[in-house]
Motif scaffolding. Structure first.
Motif, PDB file in Angstrom:
ATOM      1  N   MET A  32       2.986  11.960  14.255  1.00 31.27           N
ATOM      2  CA  MET A  32       2.155  10.781  14.547  1.00 31.27           C
ATOM      3  C   MET A  32       1.428  10.343  13.282  1.00 31.27           C
ATOM      4  O   MET A  32       1.004  11.136  12.458  1.00 31.27           O
ATOM      5  N   ALA A  33       1.279   9.000  13.162  1.00 35.07           N
ATOM      6  CA  ALA A  33       0.624   8.469  11.970  1.00 35.07           C
ATOM      7  C   ALA A  33      -0.814   8.940  11.880  1.00 35.07           C
ATOM      8  O   ALA A  33      -1.347   9.144  10.800  1.00 35.07           O
ATOM      9  N   SER A  34      -1.479   9.125  13.036  1.00 33.77           N
ATOM     10  CA  SER A  34      -2.882   9.517  13.014  1.00 33.77           C
ATOM     11  C   SER A  34      -3.068  10.930  12.467  1.00 33.77           C
ATOM     12  O   SER A  34      -4.167  11.327  12.126  1.00 33.77           O
ATOM     13  N   GLU A  35      -1.972  11.703  12.399  1.00 38.87           N
ATOM     14  CA  GLU A  35      -2.057  13.063  11.918  1.00 38.87           C
ATOM     15  C   GLU A  35      -1.790  13.159  10.415  1.00 38.87           C
ATOM     16  O   GLU A  35      -1.713  14.248   9.867  1.00 38.87           O
ATOM     17  N   THR A  36      -1.602  12.005   9.755  1.00 38.52           N
ATOM     18  CA  THR A  36      -1.380  12.017   8.319  1.00 38.52           C
ATOM     19  C   THR A  36      -2.559  12.688   7.631  1.00 38.52           C
ATOM     20  O   THR A  36      -3.703  12.293   7.805  1.00 38.52           O
ATOM     21  N   HIS A  37      -2.261  13.730   6.884  1.00 38.83           N
ATOM     22  CA  HIS A  37      -3.335  14.499   6.257  1.00 38.83           C
ATOM     23  C   HIS A  37      -3.162  14.447   4.745  1.00 38.83           C
ATOM     24  O   HIS A  37      -2.154  14.891   4.207  1.00 38.83           O
ATOM     25  N   MET A  38      -4.161  13.908   4.068  1.00 39.86           N
ATOM     26  CA  MET A  38      -4.161  13.869   2.614  1.00 39.86           C
ATOM     27  C   MET A  38      -5.459  14.491   2.120  1.00 39.86           C
ATOM     28  O   MET A  38      -6.498  13.831   2.108  1.00 39.86           O
ATOM     29  N   PRO A  39      -5.414  15.746   1.747  1.00 40.92           N
ATOM     30  CA  PRO A  39      -6.653  16.387   1.280  1.00 40.92           C
ATOM     31  C   PRO A  39      -7.162  15.788  -0.017  1.00 40.92           C
ATOM     32  O   PRO A  39      -8.357  15.818  -0.294  1.00 40.92           O
ATOM     33  N   VAL A  40      -6.248  15.255  -0.817  1.00 43.42           N
ATOM     34  CA  VAL A  40      -6.630  14.633  -2.091  1.00 43.42           C
ATOM     35  C   VAL A  40      -5.806  13.362  -2.280  1.00 43.42           C
ATOM     36  O   VAL A  40      -4.743  13.210  -1.695  1.00 43.42           O
ATOM     37  N   PRO A  41      -6.292  12.430  -3.105  1.00 41.27           N
ATOM     38  CA  PRO A  41      -5.517  11.220  -3.384  1.00 41.27           C
ATOM     39  C   PRO A  41      -4.252  11.542  -4.190  1.00 41.27           C
ATOM     40  O   PRO A  41      -4.156  12.591  -4.829  1.00 41.27           O
ATOM     41  N   VAL A  42      -3.288  10.609  -4.154  1.00 41.38           N
ATOM     42  CA  VAL A  42      -2.086  10.711  -4.988  1.00 41.38           C
ATOM     43  C   VAL A  42      -1.917   9.404  -5.740  1.00 41.38           C
ATOM     44  O   VAL A  42      -2.461   8.360  -5.344  1.00 41.38           O
ATOM     45  N   CYS A  43      -1.158   9.460  -6.808  1.00 40.94           N
ATOM     46  CA  CYS A  43      -0.908   8.246  -7.594  1.00 40.94           C
ATOM     47  C   CYS A  43       0.123   7.390  -6.870  1.00 40.94           C
ATOM     48  O   CYS A  43       1.218   7.863  -6.550  1.00 40.94           O
ATOM     49  N   LEU A  44      -0.221   6.155  -6.579  1.00 35.31           N
ATOM     50  CA  LEU A  44       0.710   5.221  -5.940  1.00 35.31           C
ATOM     51  C   LEU A  44       1.537   4.486  -6.994  1.00 35.31           C
ATOM     52  O   LEU A  44       2.768   4.430  -6.913  1.00 35.31           O
ATOM     53  N   ILE A  45       0.861   3.917  -7.983  1.00 34.19           N
ATOM     54  CA  ILE A  45       1.557   3.191  -9.050  1.00 34.19           C
ATOM     55  C   ILE A  45       1.103   3.767 -10.388  1.00 34.19           C
ATOM     56  O   ILE A  45      -0.060   3.660 -10.763  1.00 34.19           O
TER      57      ILE A  45
ATOM     58  N   ARG B 110       6.722   4.197 -19.762  1.00 32.05           N
ATOM     59  CA  ARG B 110       7.500   3.720 -18.611  1.00 32.05           C
ATOM     60  C   ARG B 110       6.927   2.459 -17.978  1.00 32.05           C
ATOM     61  O   ARG B 110       7.568   1.848 -17.121  1.00 32.05           O
ATOM     62  N   GLY B 111       5.734   2.094 -18.345  1.00 34.17           N
ATOM     63  CA  GLY B 111       5.112   0.931 -17.720  1.00 34.17           C
ATOM     64  C   GLY B 111       4.661   1.244 -16.315  1.00 34.17           C
ATOM     65  O   GLY B 111       4.187   2.343 -16.026  1.00 34.17           O
ATOM     66  N   LEU B 112       4.820   0.296 -15.395  1.00 36.64           N
ATOM     67  CA  LEU B 112       4.399   0.466 -14.001  1.00 36.64           C
ATOM     68  C   LEU B 112       5.549   1.054 -13.186  1.00 36.64           C
ATOM     69  O   LEU B 112       6.653   0.518 -13.181  1.00 36.64           O
TER      70      LEU B 112
ATOM     71  N   ASN C 146      -0.900  -4.558 -19.252  1.00 38.06           N
ATOM     72  CA  ASN C 146      -0.771  -4.164 -17.849  1.00 38.06           C
ATOM     73  C   ASN C 146      -2.058  -4.329 -17.052  1.00 38.06           C
ATOM     74  O   ASN C 146      -2.051  -4.189 -15.837  1.00 38.06           O
ATOM     75  N   ASP C 147      -3.182  -4.588 -17.736  1.00 36.16           N
ATOM     76  CA  ASP C 147      -4.439  -4.797 -17.018  1.00 36.16           C
ATOM     77  C   ASP C 147      -4.308  -5.901 -15.979  1.00 36.16           C
ATOM     78  O   ASP C 147      -4.754  -5.766 -14.833  1.00 36.16           O
ATOM     79  N   THR C 148      -3.707  -6.998 -16.408  1.00 37.40           N
ATOM     80  CA  THR C 148      -3.567  -8.132 -15.492  1.00 37.40           C
ATOM     81  C   THR C 148      -2.660  -7.766 -14.325  1.00 37.40           C
ATOM     82  O   THR C 148      -2.942  -8.109 -13.164  1.00 37.40           O
TER      83      THR C 148
ATOM     84  N   ILE D  24       7.966  -7.118 -11.127  1.00 39.95           N
ATOM     85  CA  ILE D  24       7.219  -7.150 -12.390  1.00 39.95           C
ATOM     86  C   ILE D  24       8.007  -6.460 -13.498  1.00 39.95           C
ATOM     87  O   ILE D  24       8.107  -6.959 -14.623  1.00 39.95           O
ATOM     88  N   ARG D  25       8.613  -5.309 -13.190  1.00 39.39           N
ATOM     89  CA  ARG D  25       9.379  -4.568 -14.194  1.00 39.39           C
ATOM     90  C   ARG D  25      10.603  -5.360 -14.668  1.00 39.39           C
ATOM     91  O   ARG D  25      11.054  -5.188 -15.803  1.00 39.39           O
ATOM     92  N   SER D  26      11.115  -6.220 -13.801  1.00 36.29           N
ATOM     93  CA  SER D  26      12.288  -7.020 -14.188  1.00 36.29           C
ATOM     94  C   SER D  26      11.914  -8.215 -15.054  1.00 36.29           C
ATOM     95  O   SER D  26      12.788  -8.943 -15.520  1.00 36.29           O
ATOM     96  N   GLY D  27      10.602  -8.414 -15.244  1.00 38.93           N
ATOM     97  CA  GLY D  27      10.150  -9.521 -16.079  1.00 38.93           C
ATOM     98  C   GLY D  27       9.963 -10.824 -15.338  1.00 38.93           C
ATOM     99  O   GLY D  27       9.774 -11.877 -15.954  1.00 38.93           O
ATOM    100  N   VAL D  28      10.015 -10.772 -14.004  1.00 36.26           N
ATOM    101  CA  VAL D  28       9.889 -11.976 -13.185  1.00 36.26           C
ATOM    102  C   VAL D  28       8.514 -11.997 -12.528  1.00 36.26           C
ATOM    103  O   VAL D  28       7.965 -10.950 -12.184  1.00 36.26           O
TER     104      VAL D  28
END
Length: 618
Positions: free
Chosen positions: A1-14, A20-22, A112-114, A305-309
């Motif tokens: 179940m989605a409500s049981e998703t347990h993340m004790p710590v954050p993870v890197c999404l991007i 390597r860029g983004l 990459n700030d923007t 974004i990585r494709s330059g578009v």
């Protein structure tokens, strides 16, 4: 179940690296893929080392999680994600995004700030901009990324069709999040001309434009105009310094009584607002985004974004619709199959009984599909749903017939054991044996009909059984010494007549079953067409409501500009609003026609599918 998703710590999404860029991290996508609930996505952005991570940890209900750091170096790189059960919305997941600090001088290359800023806006349903001190010109200059949005995001893949068509930026509000400006270490009094003002009024005062046409004035107004245009739903919170300077380096370790009470109250007020008021993440048309779809959206934007578009908002929604609709078909078919397996007690007494059960299960599956599907491209996916459900139904019908056939064969085998012994013992090969044989066989048939739960093949299997004894009956008839030749002819004719009548009865039953199946198929199509129409009407109403909300925002901004004496800008906005109003009128009438076309397209697709599968029905 989605409500049981347990993340004790954050993870890197991007991830954001010089080499390597983004890059979207697969472990984050794996977490999101398991979240089938709607998500409320709260993201924070702002200059590095301004305390963004502390606020996000508090929103997660924790002291630790996102890295705070204690030096002048930026700790967060890229966009980090923390998924937690939503504290105020049951059945929702709160997704917190902590972003790399803007303006990090150590990066050297800040291109990459923007993109980090753009991605934060496109992925969130609430955007928090975190700054220090006051909302002054320096703070506005630090938010210059908002000015670049028109260069880094586009609404449609196709270019403008005419000069009268609105610029993309006028409709960015449909895709953009609500906006909160969090001002840290605020030391001023909230007042203007000696009158106390609220935090929101303080923000609006800071966003007021300057009169004049000089280059300096245009620069002053540019960021403010973008914020007013792109984020009409905005709010402000100010925070005192949390503790004395020497304690700031260990802020996450401080006890509550060591933190400035004013700051604690301000954080509590801020968190309550975000939890209670931040909306679920949606895309235009009111489509609610789940964790799984959020991961797909992030992947789509980053790959573009990585494709330059430049990311195209409508193209991203179409890509998302393709994924969501395919998943909706799969889940609906699985639900239908599971419900039928749970509820169908095979064999059923009649075809109608199975079709009624099919109708109930199909309705529930269709409701699930409609709840999850996007209107974009829905017809082809709904036709696929109809086709797949029909295949599953056909298998249940076949299994139902087989179960009935096996049960009836077993019943006749058990009931005929005594007769089989009599046949092998030659009991019927005597004078009057034929009459005795017919009597025993009739008694067997009567017992057979008394048995419950034989199912839809009861007549057909009995006919097969009687047909298999045709030769035996003729042999007994021919050896019955008590019958004259004329009697034998009459009995033979009667036997043939009975068999023919039984065959006709079986054929009539088969044809009745086929008619029931056809009627059920037509009923199913009518229900699908009705549900599609309701779905599209609902989506169109939401689309029109969003359009009206956009008009209201523009009208409100126009009134503010007029009040502040910016007549030229108000006139321009009045023209924009007028075109939106015209567009609203034409859109409403066009949508009615479009709905009728989409329903016709669905029925046309279904007709083609079934025309080649079951041509005898047509």
């Amino acid at each position: 179940m989605a409500s049981e998703t347990h993340m004790p710590v954050p993870v890197c999404l991007i991830e954001n690296t010089p080499a390597r860029g983004l890059v979207v991290r697969p472990e984050a996508l794996q977490v999101l893929s398991k979240i089938t609930q709607p998500v409320v996505v709260v993201a924070i952005t702002g200059l590095y080392r301004t305390g963004k991570s502390y606020l996000m940890n508090r929103l997660a209900g924790q002291r630790r999680g996102f890295s705070l750091g204690s030096t002048v170096q930026s700790h967060t790189k890229g966009i980090w994600m923390w998924c937690v059960p939503h504290p105020c919305r049951p059945g929702h997941t709160l997704v917190l995004l902590d972003t790399e600090g803007l303006g990090d001088v150590e990066k050297g290359d800040t291109r990459n700030d923007t993109w980090i800023f753009v991605l934060t806006i496109l992925l969130s349903s609430t955007l928090i901009y975190n700054s220090r001190g006051t909302i002054d010109q320096l703070a506005m200059d630090q938010l210059h990324y908002v000015v670049k949005l028109t260069d880094h995001v586009k609404l449609k893949a196709a270019p403008k069709e005419s000069e009268d068509e609105l610029d993309d930026s006028e409709k960015f509000v449909l895709f953009f999040p609500t906006f909160i400006w969090a001002v840290r270490d605020f030391t001023l009094q909230l007042e203007v001309d000696g009158k106390e003002i609220s935090e929101d009024e303080y923000l609006e005062e800071a966003l007021k434009l300057k009169a004049g046409s000089s280059r300096e004035t245009q620069c002053y107004n540019q960021t403010r105009e973008c914020i007013r245009q792109f984020f009409p739903d905005r709010k402000c919170f100010v925070f005192d310094q949390p503790a004395c300077k020497k304690d700031l380096v260990r802020l996450e370790d401080l006890r509550d009584d060591e933190i400035n009470p004013e700051f604690r109250q301000q954080v509590e007020k801020f968190c309550s607002h975000v939890w209670e008021k931040s909306p679920p993440k949606t895309v235009p048309g009111g489509h609610i985004i789940t964790g799984n779809l959020l991961g797909k959206l992030a992947t789509t934007y980053v790959e573009t974004i990585r494709s330059g578009v430049v990311p195209c908002l409508e193209s991203a929604v179409l890509a998302l619709a393709e994924i969501a609709n395919a998943a909706a078909v799969k889940e609906a078919v699985t639900l239908y199959q599971d419900l039928m397996a749970q509820r169908a007690k095979l064999p059923t007494e009649s075809v109608q009984e199975l079709l009624e059960l099919h109708s109930q299960c199909e309705q529930e599956a269709l409701e699930l599909f409609m709840a999850q599907a996007f209107k974009d491209g829905i017809c082809h996916f709904q036709a696929d749903l109809i086709s797949q459900v029909e295949k599953v139904k056909a298998k249940f019908c076949k299994d139902n017939e087989q179960a009935s056939h096996d049960k009836c064969k077993a019943a006749l085998r058990d009931l005929s054991q005594d007769m089989e012994k009599r046949i092998s013992d030659g009991v019927y090969n005597v004078s009057g044996g034929y009459q005795l044989f017919k009597g025993d066989q009739q008694a067997l048939v009567e017992k057979y009909w008394e048995l419950p739960g034989k199912g839809v093949k009861a007549d057909a299997v009995l006919q097969e059984f009687l047909q298999s004894r045709k030769t035996l009956a003729e042999s007994i008839l021919n050896t019955d010494c008590s019958l004259t030749e004329k009697d034998r002819e009459l009995k033979s004719e009667q036997e043939q007549h009975e068999r023919a009548e039984q065959e006709r009865a079986v054929q009539r039953q088969k044809e009745a079953g086929e008619r029931q199946k056809l009627q059920d198929q037509l009923r199913s199509w009518e229900e699908h067409a009705l549900q599609l129409r309701k779905k599209l009407e609902n989506c169109c109403e939401k689309q029109l409501e969003e359009h009206q909300e956009m008009i209201r925002h523009k009208s409100k901004e126009e009134a503010v500009l007029l009040k502040d004496g910016f007549c030229d800008k108000a006139i321009h906005l009045r023209m924009v609003t007028s075109r939106l109003e015209q567009e609203y009128g034409s859109t409403r009438s066009r949508l009615t026609t479009w709905i009728n076309i989409m329903v016709s397209v669905l029925l046309g697709l279904v007709f083609v599918i079934f025309r080649f599968r079951t041509p005898r029905f047509f």
